[in-house]
Design a protein around this motif. Structure first.
Motif, PDB file in Angstrom:
ATOM      1  N   GLU A   1       0.828  -1.208   0.000  1.00  0.00           N
ATOM      2  CA  GLU A   1       0.000   0.000   0.000  1.00  0.00           C
ATOM      3  C   GLU A   1       0.861   1.257   0.000  1.00  0.00           C
ATOM      4  OE1 GLU A   1      -2.413  -0.544   3.422  1.00  0.00           O
ATOM      5  OE2 GLU A   1      -3.933  -1.750   2.382  1.00  0.00           O
ATOM      6  N   THR A   2       1.960   1.223   0.767  1.00  0.00           N
ATOM      7  CA  THR A   2       2.876   2.383   0.795  1.00  0.00           C
ATOM      8  C   THR A   2       3.494   2.601  -0.575  1.00  0.00           C
ATOM      9  OG1 THR A   2       3.404   1.969   3.124  1.00  0.00           O
ATOM     10  CG2 THR A   2       4.949   3.345   1.871  1.00  0.00           C
ATOM     11  N   LEU A   3       3.923   1.515  -1.219  1.00  0.00           N
ATOM     12  CA  LEU A   3       4.503   1.617  -2.555  1.00  0.00           C
ATOM     13  C   LEU A   3       3.479   2.154  -3.557  1.00  0.00           C
ATOM     14  CD1 LEU A   3       6.853   1.097  -4.483  1.00  0.00           C
ATOM     15  CD2 LEU A   3       6.050  -1.259  -4.732  1.00  0.00           C
ATOM     16  N   ALA A   4       2.239   1.687  -3.448  1.00  0.00           N
ATOM     17  CA  ALA A   4       1.192   2.150  -4.361  1.00  0.00           C
ATOM     18  C   ALA A   4       0.930   3.643  -4.183  1.00  0.00           C
ATOM     19  CB  ALA A   4      -0.089   1.352  -4.127  1.00  0.00           C
ATOM     20  N   ARG A   5       0.945   4.119  -2.918  1.00  0.00           N
ATOM     21  CA  ARG A   5       0.736   5.556  -2.675  1.00  0.00           C
ATOM     22  C   ARG A   5       1.855   6.388  -3.276  1.00  0.00           C
ATOM     23  NH1 ARG A   5      -0.954   3.813   2.523  1.00  0.00           N
ATOM     24  NH2 ARG A   5       1.088   4.334   3.378  1.00  0.00           N
ATOM     25  N   TRP A   6       3.101   5.918  -3.117  1.00  0.00           N
ATOM     26  CA  TRP A   6       4.237   6.656  -3.681  1.00  0.00           C
ATOM     27  C   TRP A   6       4.175   6.673  -5.202  1.00  0.00           C
ATOM     28  CZ3 TRP A   6       7.124  10.109  -1.568  1.00  0.00           C
ATOM     29  CH2 TRP A   6       7.365  10.084  -0.196  1.00  0.00           C
ATOM     30  N   LYS A   7       3.800   5.543  -5.805  1.00  0.00           N
ATOM     31  CA  LYS A   7       3.681   5.493  -7.264  1.00  0.00           C
ATOM     32  C   LYS A   7       2.605   6.453  -7.754  1.00  0.00           C
ATOM     33  CE  LYS A   7       5.373   0.808  -8.188  1.00  0.00           C
ATOM     34  NZ  LYS A   7       5.032  -0.537  -8.722  1.00  0.00           N
ATOM     35  N   ASN A   8       1.512   6.543  -6.989  1.00  0.00           N
ATOM     36  CA  ASN A   8       0.440   7.455  -7.363  1.00  0.00           C
ATOM     37  C   ASN A   8       0.902   8.906  -7.262  1.00  0.00           C
ATOM     38  OD1 ASN A   8      -2.431   8.042  -7.957  1.00  0.00           O
ATOM     39  ND2 ASN A   8      -2.440   8.880  -5.895  1.00  0.00           N
ATOM     40  N   LYS A   9       1.670   9.232  -6.200  1.00  0.00           N
ATOM     41  CA  LYS A   9       2.203  10.587  -6.051  1.00  0.00           C
ATOM     42  C   LYS A   9       3.159  10.931  -7.181  1.00  0.00           C
ATOM     43  CE  LYS A   9       1.813  10.966  -1.004  1.00  0.00           C
ATOM     44  NZ  LYS A   9       2.555  11.121   0.277  1.00  0.00           N
ATOM     45  N   VAL A  10       4.001   9.962  -7.558  1.00  0.00           N
ATOM     46  CA  VAL A  10       4.946  10.188  -8.646  1.00  0.00           C
ATOM     47  C   VAL A  10       4.205  10.407  -9.958  1.00  0.00           C
ATOM     48  CG1 VAL A  10       6.741   9.102 -10.053  1.00  0.00           C
ATOM     49  CG2 VAL A  10       6.850   8.928  -7.566  1.00  0.00           C
ATOM     50  N   ALA A  11       3.154   9.608 -10.192  1.00  0.00           N
ATOM     51  CA  ALA A  11       2.374   9.751 -11.428  1.00  0.00           C
ATOM     52  C   ALA A  11       1.710  11.131 -11.495  1.00  0.00           C
ATOM     53  CB  ALA A  11       1.315   8.656 -11.509  1.00  0.00           C
TER      54      ALA A  11
ATOM     55  N   LEU B   1       2.756  13.876  -9.932  1.00  0.00           N
ATOM     56  CA  LEU B   1       3.813  14.870 -10.112  1.00  0.00           C
ATOM     57  C   LEU B   1       4.294  14.901 -11.558  1.00  0.00           C
ATOM     58  CD1 LEU B   1       5.774  16.914  -8.924  1.00  0.00           C
ATOM     59  CD2 LEU B   1       7.297  15.036  -8.319  1.00  0.00           C
ATOM     60  N   GLU B   2       4.464  13.719 -12.171  1.00  0.00           N
ATOM     61  CA  GLU B   2       4.916  13.665 -13.566  1.00  0.00           C
ATOM     62  C   GLU B   2       3.891  14.320 -14.487  1.00  0.00           C
ATOM     63  OE1 GLU B   2       5.593   9.536 -14.236  1.00  0.00           O
ATOM     64  OE2 GLU B   2       7.696   9.620 -13.589  1.00  0.00           O
ATOM     65  N   THR B   3       2.606  14.106 -14.215  1.00  0.00           N
ATOM     66  CA  THR B   3       1.555  14.725 -15.021  1.00  0.00           C
ATOM     67  C   THR B   3       1.605  16.248 -14.907  1.00  0.00           C
ATOM     68  OG1 THR B   3       0.108  12.797 -14.748  1.00  0.00           O
ATOM     69  CG2 THR B   3      -0.923  14.857 -15.412  1.00  0.00           C
ATOM     70  N   GLU B   4       1.773  16.743 -13.670  1.00  0.00           N
ATOM     71  CA  GLU B   4       1.849  18.188 -13.449  1.00  0.00           C
ATOM     72  C   GLU B   4       3.074  18.789 -14.137  1.00  0.00           C
ATOM     73  OE1 GLU B   4       1.798  18.580  -9.241  1.00  0.00           O
ATOM     74  OE2 GLU B   4      -0.380  18.331  -9.063  1.00  0.00           O
ATOM     75  N   LEU B   5       4.213  18.070 -14.063  1.00  0.00           N
ATOM     76  CA  LEU B   5       5.433  18.566 -14.700  1.00  0.00           C
ATOM     77  C   LEU B   5       5.298  18.576 -16.217  1.00  0.00           C
ATOM     78  CD1 LEU B   5       8.189  16.858 -12.507  1.00  0.00           C
ATOM     79  CD2 LEU B   5       7.547  19.269 -12.530  1.00  0.00           C
TER      80      LEU B   5
ATOM     81  N   ARG C   1      17.853  30.099 -16.599  1.00  0.00           N
ATOM     82  CA  ARG C   1      16.861  30.357 -15.561  1.00  0.00           C
ATOM     83  C   ARG C   1      15.503  29.777 -15.924  1.00  0.00           C
ATOM     84  NH1 ARG C   1      19.353  35.586 -14.794  1.00  0.00           N
ATOM     85  NH2 ARG C   1      17.890  36.478 -16.272  1.00  0.00           N
ATOM     86  N   ILE C   2      15.080  30.010 -17.147  1.00  0.00           N
ATOM     87  CA  ILE C   2      13.746  29.546 -17.530  1.00  0.00           C
ATOM     88  C   ILE C   2      13.730  28.028 -17.757  1.00  0.00           C
ATOM     89  CG2 ILE C   2      13.920  29.805 -20.063  1.00  0.00           C
ATOM     90  CD1 ILE C   2      11.111  31.129 -19.859  1.00  0.00           C
ATOM     91  N   ARG C   3      14.871  27.479 -18.181  1.00  0.00           N
ATOM     92  CA  ARG C   3      14.960  26.016 -18.353  1.00  0.00           C
ATOM     93  C   ARG C   3      14.889  25.319 -17.000  1.00  0.00           C
ATOM     94  NH1 ARG C   3      13.886  21.580 -19.721  1.00  0.00           N
ATOM     95  NH2 ARG C   3      15.142  20.162 -20.995  1.00  0.00           N
ATOM     96  N   LEU C   4      15.540  25.903 -15.992  1.00  0.00           N
ATOM     97  CA  LEU C   4      15.543  25.308 -14.656  1.00  0.00           C
ATOM     98  C   LEU C   4      14.183  25.396 -13.978  1.00  0.00           C
ATOM     99  CD1 LEU C   4      19.006  26.554 -13.343  1.00  0.00           C
ATOM    100  CD2 LEU C   4      18.368  24.197 -13.892  1.00  0.00           C
ATOM    101  N   ARG C   5      13.311  26.214 -14.513  1.00  0.00           N
ATOM    102  CA  ARG C   5      11.951  26.286 -13.962  1.00  0.00           C
ATOM    103  C   ARG C   5      11.083  25.146 -14.470  1.00  0.00           C
ATOM    104  NH1 ARG C   5      10.114  32.185 -15.440  1.00  0.00           N
ATOM    105  NH2 ARG C   5       8.098  31.354 -14.738  1.00  0.00           N
ATOM    106  N   GLY C   6      11.634  24.304 -15.350  1.00  0.00           N
ATOM    107  CA  GLY C   6      10.933  23.093 -15.767  1.00  0.00           C
ATOM    108  C   GLY C   6      10.234  23.153 -17.103  1.00  0.00           C
ATOM    109  N   TYR C   7      10.391  24.267 -17.847  1.00  0.00           N
ATOM    110  CA  TYR C   7       9.723  24.351 -19.147  1.00  0.00           C
ATOM    111  C   TYR C   7      10.501  23.570 -20.199  1.00  0.00           C
ATOM    112  CZ  TYR C   7       6.893  27.980 -17.021  1.00  0.00           C
ATOM    113  OH  TYR C   7       6.036  28.663 -16.198  1.00  0.00           O
ATOM    114  N   SER C   8       9.763  23.010 -21.150  1.00  0.00           N
ATOM    115  CA  SER C   8      10.397  22.194 -22.183  1.00  0.00           C
ATOM    116  C   SER C   8      11.186  23.060 -23.162  1.00  0.00           C
ATOM    117  CB  SER C   8       9.339  21.407 -22.966  1.00  0.00           C
ATOM    118  OG  SER C   8       8.525  22.285 -23.722  1.00  0.00           O
TER     119      SER C   8
END
Length: 210
Positions: free
Chosen positions: A81-91, A93-97, A159-166
């Motif tokens: 269950e802990t692993l599943a929660r972390w995977k969900n958080k990562v998913a 975060l990846e979607t937001e990024l 600066r703008i690259r480090l802010r996470g933009y493609s």
């Protein structure tokens, strides 16, 4: 007559069929048998109530009910269950990024054709094509730009690259507008390249092939 437990609803019933697995009610209602995987032996078994963890054989061997857990099994489920929660958080975060990286930064202008044809525009596209690598810096060194402009160009990109933009999103931005935010050192006159790239060379720069 045989006294059996229905594998679909879990209720006891009588039948004259020795191999029957469902009661008449479940057969009439076309209620299917739900199967689960035993936490101990990985075997498939009927789970009419849905809260069973173990098959009848393993539950009997451990001296527990099918819906009960041993201390070792509780640890396994907690870890899963802990692993599943972390995977969900990562998913998430990846979607937001991904959504942010493909978005245009707020308050920035897109590069027009005039800027794109300038030495600054070409240097900016080279930075984007090589994502700020040393090879891009060596190309910028050859451009007809003063050292201060070169430095601010690289800093604006970093600066703008480090802010996470493609890189694709950044390549469409106006470097002059970005650098104008740097201590109010705006470029007023655009220095044009002495030997501007041909349309084919410009396309190769934009595609990262040059």
């Amino acid at each position: 007559m045989y006294l059996k437990t229905c594998n679909a609803c879990g209720e006891e019933y009588e039948t004259h069929k020795p191999k029957a697995s469902r009661c008449e009610t479940c057969i009439d209602e076309n209620r299917r048998i739900t199967y689960k995987t035993c936490i101990s032996c990985d075997a498939k078994f009927p789970a009419p109530f849905g809260d069973e963890y173990s098959c009848p054989s393993c539950a009997e061997a451990h001296g527990i009910g099918q819906a009960e857990l041993t201390p070792e099994q509780r640890k396994i489920i907690k870890a899963e269950e802990t692993l599943a929660r972390w995977k969900n958080k990562v998913a998430i975060l990846e979607t937001e990024l991904d959504e942010r990286s493909n978005a245009k930064p707020k308050g920035t202008k897109l590069m027009n054709e005039k800027t794109k044809a300038s030495a600054v525009g070409v240097a900016w596209l080279e930075l984007c094509a090589r994502d700020g690598q040393v090879s891009a810096l060596s190309q910028i060194h050859e451009r007809d730009l003063d050292d201060d402009t070169k430095l601010r160009l690289v800093l604006a990109y970093s600066r703008i690259r480090l802010r996470g933009y493609s890189v694709e999103a950044i390549s469409k931005l106006c470097p002059v507008h970005l650098m104008s935010r740097d201590d109010d050192k705006a470029i007023t006159d655009l220095p044009f390249a002495e030997n501007p790239p041909t349309p084919q060379q410009m396309a190769e720069i934009e595609l990262g092939l040059a």
